[in-house]
Design an enzyme around this catalytic site. Structure first.
Site, PDB file in Angstrom:
ATOM      1  N   HIS A   1     -26.201  20.134  38.884  1.00 20.73           N
ATOM      2  CA  HIS A   1     -26.533  19.397  37.666  1.00 20.73           C
ATOM      3  C   HIS A   1     -26.298  20.216  36.401  1.00 20.73           C
ATOM      4  O   HIS A   1     -26.237  19.660  35.295  1.00 20.73           O
ATOM      5  CB  HIS A   1     -27.991  18.931  37.728  1.00 20.73           C
ATOM      6  CG  HIS A   1     -28.253  17.625  37.075  1.00 20.73           C
ATOM      7  ND1 HIS A   1     -27.620  17.219  35.914  1.00 20.73           N
ATOM      8  CD2 HIS A   1     -29.107  16.613  37.395  1.00 20.73           C
ATOM      9  CE1 HIS A   1     -28.070  16.016  35.565  1.00 20.73           C
ATOM     10  NE2 HIS A   1     -28.954  15.627  36.448  1.00 20.73           N
TER      11      HIS A   1
ATOM     12  N   ASP B   1     -12.978   3.844  45.499  1.00 18.29           N
ATOM     13  CA  ASP B   1     -12.220   3.376  46.663  1.00 18.29           C
ATOM     14  C   ASP B   1     -11.245   4.465  47.110  1.00 18.29           C
ATOM     15  O   ASP B   1     -10.312   4.809  46.394  1.00 18.29           O
ATOM     16  CB  ASP B   1     -11.478   2.093  46.290  1.00 18.29           C
ATOM     17  CG  ASP B   1     -10.636   1.532  47.417  1.00 18.29           C
ATOM     18  OD1 ASP B   1     -10.693   2.075  48.545  1.00 18.29           O
ATOM     19  OD2 ASP B   1      -9.900   0.555  47.174  1.00 18.29           O
TER      20      ASP B   1
END
Length: 465
Positions: A176, A404
């Protein structure tokens, strides 16, 4: 529940073709206040379940394509292949006066894990109306790691887990300090974009539709690096382990959200407002705030608040690029109010408080917070969050289901155990789109039981997933 046994088949390091592109500003990436403050939190852990892999795709082909495309993606997102470095600031007396951190883009690489879950199927992961199974945790690498561990651990680790029914789960643990949720999903989608392309992945320079912007933003008059007022990391590093929690996904349809938005605006609209000002998500957050407060059975005078992770890119003037790679978020807090007020004044009143907090998060407000940070640099601690409040993370605006790899749309998104505590909520787009939202809610067991009996809340839930 099936056996949670997950077998690690292989681990290897994936590196970019070169440590950083020749066009980069250099090997060192300076860290902003938004980055440095994240040193104590856990890695971001998100993953996607894919259930429609072509029968012709064998495991070897899938893994090889993922590894080669990951290496190509790292050429664009080169800080992820580096490591954190801390340098000591020495004063005239020879004593350590502070610590300065940066990302060393040394091309050391990221971890790629192939795992097999022989007794777990997609159906076990997607069981409706049940708590999230504990075995999900084993699908994520670097479990329990905090971002400061990125000095030795990779800033990114990927685990591809084969399920018993032939489906796969692709998970990332993403430091992070290197970036926020916007940056995370930018990377994940870019990796998928490369993987599904027909181009040769062995060379440098595979083009992306959204190339990342790596130049970190610093406010005028404040030059990097930031000096933390510590002489040793042990003075600020803190590891957080929550008590046992119940975690569950709840689905809210676009029709439900439209009705909540209309109700909130009707209840709170002022005489000067001609159009709706409260968003559907603000209305949903108000519903959740009220519902969880009831579930916690607070005394009437107990103060409670609601925090929203809000991004700054578009709110700065001039705005940062949507492709800015790094952190640019704040845990925005609505004003604290008593449990009695929150319940007595209704959904619209609570939604109005959230709306005001969001509307007040302007360029001027962001710059004020940044300048305050430079006066007294600090590192967040998860334990700092008020246990009487709740915190929304992630966002239904993130393009999760557009990710995808060439296998079609994912069946579901799931999270690891990172950054979870009583009152933590993560928001995701519903798989069917259209503005629907999925919420992962984490509560102490007794509070979750009460929430499941809350009529107003359950009436709004379209289904669980």
């Amino acid at each position: 529940m099936p056996s949670s046994s997950v077998e690690i088949v292989s681990k290897l390091t994936v590196k970019p073709p070169e440590p950083y592109p020749s066009s980069a500003a250099g090997r060192r990436v300076h860290l902003t206040p938004w980055d440095v403050s994240m040193l104590n939190t856990h890695y971001i852990q998100k993953g996607l379940l894919f259930t429609n892999l072509p029968p012709s795709f064998c495991t070897h082909h899938i893994l090889q394509r993922l590894k080669t495309s990951l290496a190509a993606a790292l050429w664009h997102f080169y800080p992820l292949a580096g490591r954190l470095v801390t340098e000591k600031v020495i004063d005239k007396a020879g004593k350590v006066a502070g610590l300065q951190l940066h990302i060393d883009c040394n091309g050391e690489g990221v971890e790629f894990i192939h795992a097999v879950a022989r007794n777990i199927t997609a159906g076990d992961m997607l069981a409706s109306g049940e708590d999230i199974p504990s075995f999900i945790r084993s699908f994520f690498p670097l479990d329990g790691a905090i971002n400061h561990d990125g000095h030795s651990d990779p800033l990114l680790a990927v685990q591809v887990t084969e399920l018993a029914d032939g489906n796969i789960f692709v998970a990332c643990s993403f430091n992070h300090v290197a970036g926020d949720g916007t940056a995370y999903w930018h990377f994940f989608n870019s990796w998928a974009e490369i993987a599904r392309s027909e181009i040769d992945l062995t060379g440098i320079g595979v083009k992306l539709s959204r190339p990342p912007v790596h130049e970190r933003w610093f406010i005028e008059g404040e030059n990097p690096p930031i000096t933390l007022p510590f002489s040793d990391p042990s003075q600020f590093v803190e590891r957080f382990s929550p008590p046992p929690l119940r975690e569950r996904f709840f689905h809210f349809s676009s029709d439900t959200l439209a009705a909540l938005k209309a109700r909130a605006n009707h209840e709170s609209r002022t005489s000067t407002e001609k159009t709706a000002t409260i968003s559907s998500f603000q209305a949903l957050a108000a519903l959740i705030w009220r519902s969880i407060t009831r579930a916690r059975r607070f005394p009437p005078e107990q103060l409670t608040s609601c925090r929203l992770a809000i991004q700054n890119r578009s709110r700065l003037s001039p705005p940062l690029s949507a492709n800015y790679f790094g952190n640019s978020i704040y845990p925005l807090k609505a004003m604290s109010i008593s449990s009695r007020e929150l319940e007595a004044n209704g959904l619209g009143w609570a939604a109005r408080r959230l709306h005001v907090a969001v509307a007040s998060h302007t360029d001027a407000a962001i710059r004020r917070l940044i300048r305050e940070y430079h006066v007294a640099p600090a590192v967040y601690k998860i334990a700092m969050f008020d246990p009487k409040s709740m915190m929304f993370g992630s966002s239904p605006r993130f393009d999760m289901y557009g990710c995808d790899f060439g296998w079609g749309k994912a069946a579901a998104v799931r999270c690891g155990a990172a950054n979870k505590f009583d009152g933590k909520l993560s928001a995701f787009p519903g798989r069917e789109g259209g503005g629907s939202v999925d919420l992962e809610i984490c509560l102490l067991p007794e509070f979750m039981e009460n929430l499941l009996r809350d009529e107003e809340f359950m009436d709004a839930v379209s289904s669980t997933g």
